[in-house]
Design a protein around this motif. Structure first.
Motif, short mmCIF file in Angstrom:
data_model
loop_
_atom_site.label_atom_id
_atom_site.label_comp_id
_atom_site.label_asym_id
_atom_site.label_seq_id
_atom_site.Cartn_x
_atom_site.Cartn_y
_atom_site.Cartn_z
N ARG A 198 14.33 -10.76 26.91
CA ARG A 198 14.93 -11.56 25.83
C ARG A 198 15.33 -12.96 26.29
NH1 ARG A 198 17.45 -11.19 20.87
NH2 ARG A 198 19.29 -12.53 20.60
N TYR A 199 15.99 -13.06 27.43
CA TYR A 199 16.57 -14.34 27.84
C TYR A 199 15.80 -15.06 28.94
CZ TYR A 199 20.59 -12.78 25.14
OH TYR A 199 21.41 -12.34 24.14
N GLY A 200 14.87 -14.39 29.58
CA GLY A 200 14.11 -15.02 30.65
C GLY A 200 14.27 -14.26 31.95
N ARG A 201 13.15 -13.84 32.53
CA ARG A 201 13.20 -12.98 33.71
C ARG A 201 13.65 -13.75 34.95
NH1 ARG A 201 8.21 -12.08 30.89
NH2 ARG A 201 8.60 -10.37 29.42
N LYS A 202 13.25 -15.00 35.04
CA LYS A 202 13.68 -15.81 36.19
C LYS A 202 15.18 -16.01 36.17
CE LYS A 202 12.91 -20.35 38.34
NZ LYS A 202 12.06 -21.56 38.33
N LYS A 203 15.75 -16.27 34.99
CA LYS A 203 17.20 -16.47 34.88
C LYS A 203 17.95 -15.22 35.31
CE LYS A 203 16.95 -19.79 31.03
NZ LYS A 203 15.48 -19.71 30.78
N VAL A 204 17.49 -14.05 34.82
CA VAL A 204 18.17 -12.80 35.17
C VAL A 204 18.03 -12.51 36.66
CG1 VAL A 204 18.19 -10.30 34.79
CG2 VAL A 204 17.92 -11.85 32.85
N LEU A 205 16.84 -12.79 37.22
CA LEU A 205 16.62 -12.55 38.65
C LEU A 205 17.53 -13.45 39.49
CD1 LEU A 205 15.18 -11.31 41.04
CD2 LEU A 205 13.28 -12.92 40.68
N LEU A 215 17.08 -19.52 45.86
CA LEU A 215 16.56 -20.89 45.94
C LEU A 215 15.03 -20.91 45.88
CD1 LEU A 215 18.88 -22.39 48.73
CD2 LEU A 215 18.89 -22.94 46.28
N VAL A 216 14.40 -19.97 46.59
CA VAL A 216 12.94 -19.95 46.59
C VAL A 216 12.41 -19.49 45.24
CG1 VAL A 216 10.90 -19.07 47.76
CG2 VAL A 216 12.97 -19.49 49.07
N VAL A 217 13.09 -18.52 44.60
CA VAL A 217 12.70 -18.10 43.26
C VAL A 217 12.81 -19.28 42.29
CG1 VAL A 217 13.45 -16.70 41.27
CG2 VAL A 217 13.21 -15.65 43.52
N MET A 218 13.89 -20.06 42.39
CA MET A 218 14.08 -21.21 41.53
C MET A 218 12.94 -22.21 41.68
SD MET A 218 17.41 -23.75 41.24
CE MET A 218 17.33 -24.21 42.98
#
Length: 516
Positions: free
Chosen positions: A71-78, A179-182
């Motif tokens: 719903r809100y974004g998988r990167k944000k939740v991760l 940081l690397v995910v971002m």
């Protein structure tokens, strides 16, 4: 939409690093329990909940976290989960009381659920169906590095530093992962945002909590515990209610949290079941062998971690090239071959005796690890290939829920098998009575402690021989799980059609996903 070039493989490294933080926490804790007992003046119940609270929240929050990611974004939740994981790890290190520590472990479980589910769902977005098996193989191999690395790192830190560093070590790992995910992982969510399904989330969370708590109780109090059965039966009823509710929402044209139609796809359903069988067979090695190394061979935690390396090496050998075998032979044959290798390795391990050397255990664990890698990586790829990218969060959550429940189930079953076989084979000398006899019957570590305290070499030999008998019986049961997985693969897993380059291109073009 998948990223192009080498960038996505670097992103896979970030996801693997994120998973390593979660894996390290579980394996390091087992080494740290004696230190925590002294630091907190903790009771046996406190020590049990130091581990169980994390596992409980980890399993129960999988599906709601998957929904939030879609719903809100998988990167944000991760990223949020990684930051929360770092903060709760620090809270564990600076806790002053057992209940503060347990509360921090609960939050850590919530963060761990977000990391595990979102990292796996990201593979669906990053990689094409053709690349996904290789990516899953690398991801699986990296995850299992925590098995030997946890005891090695934990043993070193506990020997040379304050116990809090066992948890503070997670902080830089998690923050670096964030940081690397971002920088490297694209943000993605469902194009048509799923509704917040509070009823479905509540039923699934309570159901998984009940089953997981019941299995934890079984591991602590045996299968005769009434509360354990009540919790497991109640959890099962709630999960059935969850499925019926989701079906009702779907029939009325709504958007359920988990689309029941997905389970009508045989490759998805049986792929998840096969992953459960891998978890059941796998836990036998992970649960029993460290006890064997420490109680029978007399190694410490670091030595135990080193002796698990053949298992990890075998898993890497099996998981990384699994996609090539699947492409050449098909997923069905590859998974079957993995279960065969796993079963053969476990059955060889079931012939272990007190004098078996490291070469013997290393050989059969490596063979079993190869089978685990082949089966797990290929079955995971089969499941992910059936999940629409717009629902990859919840799809990955279902897979991981089965995997996380399979671990305590396997530990409860094999723990009972091991203890019963140990006790049935144990013949106590006449001089061992009362509290000493009770402690000896409680398990191998209690028996070794009594033997060393009394200076009885005969008792020590008897205790170790009885444990090895229990180990052999338990590995036979683990091998039986592998054979059951093989049978289910041959009978029920449909043959997965091979994808051509044209199919791959068309499939990617048709995926519905928003990428920021």
């Amino acid at each position: 939409m998948s990223q192009s070039g080498s960038r996505k493989w670097w992103a896979l490294g970030a996801l693997s690093l994120s998973m390593l933080a979660v894996g390290l926490d579980g394996t390091i804790l087992s080494v740290a329990l004696p230190e925590l007992s002294d630091a907190f003046q903790a009771t046996e119940t406190d020590l049990q909940w130091f581990s169980s609270s994390y596992l409980l929240f980890l399993a129960a929050l999988m599906l709601p976290v998957g929904l939030l990611g879609d719903r809100y974004g998988r990167k944000k939740v991760l990223m949020g989960s990684l930051v929360l994981f770092a903060g709760s790890s620090a809270a564990c290190a600076y806790a002053d009381t057992p209940w503060q520590f347990i509360a921090a472990r609960c939050v850590l479980g919530v963060a761990g659920a977000g990391i595990i589910v979102m990292a796996l769902s990201a593979l669906t977005v990053l990689f094409t169906a053709e690349e996904r098996p290789k990516a899953v193989g690398i991801w699986s191999a990296a995850n299992f590095l925590a098995l030997p690395l946890g005891p090695l790192l934990g043993g070193y830190l506990l020997t040379h530093a304050w116990w809090g560093w066992v948890f503070l070590i997670n902080v830089p790992v998690a923050l670096l992962g964030a940081l690397v995910v971002m920088a490297l992982v694209p943000d993605s969510r469902a194009d048509e945002r799923p509704q917040l399904d509070f009823v479905g989330a509540g039923l699934s969370t309570l159901g998984l909590t009940g089953i997981t708590y019941g299995l934890i109780r079984v591991g602590e109090h045996s299968w005769s515990d009434a509360l354990a059965w009540g919790a497991m039966c109640g959890g099962l009823v709630l999960l059935i209610a969850f499925y019926r509710y989701e079906s009702h929402v779907s029939r009325r044209g709504g958007r359920p949290m988990v689309d029941p139609a997905l389970f009508q796809v045989r490759s998805y359903t049986w792929g998840i079941i096969l992953i459960g069988f891998v978890a059941l067979a796998n836990i036998g090695v992970i649960f029993i062998m460290p006890q064997y190394f420490q109680a029978v061979q007399g190694t410490d935690a670091m030595g135990s971690g080193l002796r698990l390396l053949p298992l990890i090496g075998g898993l890497i050998v099996g998981a990384v090239p699994a996609e090539k075998f699947a492409r050449l032979l098909g997923a069905k044959i590859t998974i079957s071959a993995g279960f065969v290798a796993m079963a053969v390795g476990l059955f060889i391990g079931a012939a272990t005796d007190s004098g078996s050397g490291d070469g013997y255990s290393g050989t059969w664990m490596a063979l079993s690890g190869i089978g685990m890698g082949l089966s797990m990586a290929t079955a995971t790829s089969v499941v992910l290939s059936q999940v629409p990218k717009e629902r990859s969060g919840v799809g990955a959550a279902v897979l991981q829920s089965v995997n996380k429940v399979g671990a305590p189930l396997g530990a409860a079953i094999l723990g009972s098998v091991l203890l019963n076989a140990y006790q049935s084979h144990l013949s106590l000398p006449d001089g061992v009575r009362g509290a000493a006899a009770e402690e000896t019957r409680s398990g191998v570590f209690g028996g070794v402690a009594v033997a060393e305290k009394s200076g009885s070499h005969d008792l020590l030999t008897t205790v170790r021989d009885s444990f090895v008998h229990g180990l052999d019986v338990s590995l036979l049961v683990s091998g039986g799980f592998a054979l059951a997985g093989l049978l289910c693969t041959l009978l029920f897993l449909p043959k997965i059609p091979k994808r051509t380059a044209a199919d791959e291109k068309a499939g990617d073009a048709g995926d519905v996903v928003s990428v920021a």
